[in-house]
Write a protein that holds these residues in place. Structure first.
Motif, PDB file in Angstrom:
ATOM      1  N   LEU A   7      -8.019  28.577  75.403  1.00  0.00           N
ATOM      2  CA  LEU A   7      -8.350  30.004  75.386  1.00  0.00           C
ATOM      3  C   LEU A   7      -9.424  30.386  76.420  1.00  0.00           C
ATOM      4  O   LEU A   7      -9.236  31.366  77.157  1.00  0.00           O
ATOM      5  CB  LEU A   7      -8.778  30.410  73.971  1.00  0.00           C
ATOM      6  N   LEU A  21      -8.818  33.157  79.315  1.00  0.00           N
ATOM      7  CA  LEU A  21      -9.585  34.398  79.442  1.00  0.00           C
ATOM      8  C   LEU A  21     -10.061  34.574  80.884  1.00  0.00           C
ATOM      9  O   LEU A  21     -10.018  35.666  81.436  1.00  0.00           O
ATOM     10  CB  LEU A  21     -10.763  34.399  78.463  1.00  0.00           C
ATOM     11  N   THR A  38       1.484  31.386  82.263  1.00  0.00           N
ATOM     12  CA  THR A  38       1.023  30.629  81.084  1.00  0.00           C
ATOM     13  C   THR A  38       1.767  29.305  80.980  1.00  0.00           C
ATOM     14  O   THR A  38       1.168  28.248  80.766  1.00  0.00           O
ATOM     15  CB  THR A  38       1.255  31.444  79.795  1.00  0.00           C
ATOM     16  N   ALA A  90       1.095  32.307  71.968  1.00  0.00           N
ATOM     17  CA  ALA A  90      -0.199  32.950  71.687  1.00  0.00           C
ATOM     18  C   ALA A  90      -0.994  33.170  72.978  1.00  0.00           C
ATOM     19  O   ALA A  90      -1.553  34.248  73.192  1.00  0.00           O
ATOM     20  CB  ALA A  90      -0.993  32.075  70.722  1.00  0.00           C
ATOM     21  N   LEU A  91      -0.992  32.169  73.858  1.00  0.00           N
ATOM     22  CA  LEU A  91      -1.762  32.295  75.105  1.00  0.00           C
ATOM     23  C   LEU A  91      -1.201  33.386  76.007  1.00  0.00           C
ATOM     24  O   LEU A  91      -1.955  34.088  76.690  1.00  0.00           O
ATOM     25  CB  LEU A  91      -1.781  30.952  75.844  1.00  0.00           C
ATOM     26  N   TYR A 150      -2.500  36.695  74.773  1.00  0.00           N
ATOM     27  CA  TYR A 150      -3.904  36.875  75.176  1.00  0.00           C
ATOM     28  C   TYR A 150      -4.015  37.147  76.671  1.00  0.00           C
ATOM     29  O   TYR A 150      -4.811  37.975  77.112  1.00  0.00           O
ATOM     30  CB  TYR A 150      -4.725  35.635  74.815  1.00  0.00           C
ATOM     31  N   ILE A 159      -2.892  40.807  77.402  1.00  0.00           N
ATOM     32  CA  ILE A 159      -3.893  41.789  76.949  1.00  0.00           C
ATOM     33  C   ILE A 159      -5.136  41.729  77.850  1.00  0.00           C
ATOM     34  O   ILE A 159      -5.637  42.757  78.321  1.00  0.00           O
ATOM     35  CB  ILE A 159      -4.276  41.527  75.473  1.00  0.00           C
ATOM     36  N   GLY A 160      -5.576  40.502  78.124  1.00  0.00           N
ATOM     37  CA  GLY A 160      -6.774  40.334  78.960  1.00  0.00           C
ATOM     38  C   GLY A 160      -6.555  40.848  80.373  1.00  0.00           C
ATOM     39  O   GLY A 160      -7.426  41.517  80.949  1.00  0.00           O
TER      40      GLY A 160
END
Lengths: 262, 286
Positions: free
Chosen positions: B82, B86, B130, B183-184, B187, B190-191
């Motif tokens: 994570l 990010l 990803t 999941a990554l 994220y 969104i990030g």
């Protein structure tokens, strides 16, 4: 052990052609005919790279013979699958060098078969593992990973892992290899106890097969012996037959090691 | 167990061909490469089917052992990555999205912002980036761990204990990687969208955050969510299969592990691109 000879064979090989683990196309032993009865203690001797480990892997049902038949507890190893898992769990296997799981601690290594196969509660698993590790004097090393132990203790941990499901047949691949004098003595004594019926395992005699490249330390009037030489598996029988054997391999395996000095 | 594995690996037992003498002509070389590729595809297919079969048949076997292993793999292929993701999301937003937003604003084409973002980030760049990053970070570790375990005889030790190596070693990795990549990706998207707007805002692009996110929300439909989930799970499944196949099936000696890791990563990238191509066709058809 004469009363055990009438029991059905634990291992039965008939014209089995033994292939190598690392190259299944390669034949290492031709036409093995061998029968191991319940309660027997077999010593299979051979020089390095003579196919001892491959023979033992076949006897444990981990490799199937290229041709011929190999039966363990009456079950053809070619048919070993999920339905025959009960037969497989009657066999304990101790690899040369241990082959422990390096990511797990010694206690986790020993507990894994119990947790996976029996799905036993954690408290019960912990109790059984602790008792077994006490018996094998492994308790001080319970939280170590295999990489942090000497070969002596790794071998003992591998033995504990093989014994945790209380097998009826124990196969040991060169168990004395790399052990120091103290550990060799302990292991020989412990295997003798397993063979005659250790009280920890309810006094039930265990069938044992070991491989070795030095026959002398395994001398015993009631054990049975076989030799591997030039892709041929020869059953010698009792110790007196070993001593009278004329084959070069048998002589070499009985000879004193050559002293080397610098 | 060993029989099933042997059947799969036999299909891709390419050692015979790899040991063959050097090719004397280009046609020999191309022929050999083609033959190896076909054998590898067959082996991978068989391995994927075996893994799926084991996942379904042994769903409830040894749960007390398997559940912690699955959690560990989810953590390794998801939670542990994570912070890196990010950072990547911020970088992606600053480098790509911010510039796109600024460029669209300069030519007065901000109406296309939502659809551009959905196509570039949600459908393509987010999942593919990803997948490639997880392949590089976790897939390589898979090959090395399994290859080393195989070379040190741990697979034989599992079989001697009546433990199916595919169930114990592969299934947790497949589940962990599929859920981790899903999941990554969420994220990362969104990030990246958030940091992209931040970058555009710093460049005085005349667009409020409400308008920006409204446009993106309007450009998204249910199919984007469904295919995003399917695509990321497919990426995870196939990356795990390719890396585990090469780790478990091929190397029998320690010196082979590094060579096989390189091969597995290369094939993993190819598989990702192929899966992505399949989903592009699906987007175009639907």
């Amino acid at each position: 052990m004469s009363e055990t000879t009438f029991q059905p064979a634990v291992i039965e090989m008939s014209a089995a052609r033994i292939g190598a683990l690392r190259d299944t196309l390669l034949t290492v032993i031709e036409g093995v005919n061998w029968s191991v009865a319940s309660g027997e203690f077999w010593v299979v001797a051979g020089r390095q790279h003579s196919g001892k480990s491959d023979l033992l892997l076949h006897a444990g049902g981990l490799i199937t013979p290229a041709s011929g038949s190999c039966r363990v507890f009456g079950c053809e190893t070619k048919n070993f699958g999920e339905a025959q898992i009960a037969e497989r769990l009657r066999i304990g296997f101790v690899f040369a060098g241990g082959n422990l799981f390096n990511q797990l601690t010694i206690a986790e290594n020993v507990a894994l078969p119990l947790r996976y196969q029996r799905n036993a509660p954690l408290a019960e698993v912990a109790r059984v593992v602790e008792e077994l590790m006490e018996l094998l004097e492994l308790a001080p090393y319970a939280d170590n990973t295999p990489a942090n132990l000497s070969a002596n203790w790794r071998q003992r941990a591998a033995l504990a892992r093989a014994l945790v499901l209380q097998p009826e047949l124990l196969l040991l691949d060169n168990p004395l290899g790399g052990l120091d004098g103290r550990h060799r003595h302990w292991l020989l004594k412990f295997l003798e106890q397993l063979w005659s019926g250790h009280k920890y395992f309810g006094g039930r005699p265990m069938t044992l097969v070991v491989t070795t490249d030095d026959l002398r330390v395994w001398r015993h009037p009631q054990r049975k012996y076989a030799v591997l030489e030039e892709k041929i598996f020869s059953v010698l029988g009792a110790w007196r037959e070993v001593e009278s054997a004329r084959t070069p391999a048998a002589k070499e395996l009985l000879a004193e090691p050559v002293e080397t000095t610098i | 167990m060993r029989g099933d594995l042997a059947k799969a690996f036999e299909l891709a037992n390419t050692q015979v061909f790899r040991r063959a003498t050097l090719s004397k002509s280009y046609t020999d070389l191309i022929g050999r490469k083609l033959f190896l590729a076909i054998l590898t595809i067959r082996g991978l297919g068989a391995f994927a089917l075996i893994t799926l079969g084991v996942m379904l048949n042994k769903f409830s076997v040894a749960r007390s052992v398997m559940q912690p292993r699955v959690r560990h793999e989810i953590s390794r292929a998801g939670v542990a990555l994570l912070p890196m993701f990010l950072f990547i999301a911020l970088a992606l937003g600053f480098l790509v999205i911010g510039q796109t937003v600024s460029a669209l604003a300069k030519v007065g084409a901000t109406n296309y912002l939502g659809s551009t973002m959905v196509i570039v980030i949600v459908r393509e760049l987010g999942p593919l980036l990803t997948a490639v990053l997880v392949l590089a970070r976790v897939g390589t570790a898979n090959v090395i761990e399994l290859g080393t375990a195989r070379a040190l005889g741990e697979v034989e030790a599992l079989e001697a204990l009546g433990i199916d190596p595919v169930h114990y070693l592969i299934v947790p990795r497949v589940i962990g990687m599929a859920l981790g990549i899903f999941a990554l990706t969420v994220y990362l998207i969104i990030g990246a969208l958030g940091s992209g707007y931040l970058f555009a805002f710093l460049q005085d692009v005349p667009m409020g955050p409400g308008d920006y996110f409204k446009q993106i929300a309007e450009a998204l439909n249910w199919l984007d969510f469904a295919l995003l989930a399917l695509k990321t799970v497919a990426f995870g499944f196939f990356i795990a299969i390719v890396t585990c196949y090469h780790g478990l099936a091929q190397p029998l000696r320690l010196e082979d592990v590094s060579r096989v890791a390189v091969r597995a990563v290369t094939q993993g990238v190819i598989v990702c691109v192929l899966v992505d191509a399949v989903f592009i066709v699906l987007y175009l058809v639907t």
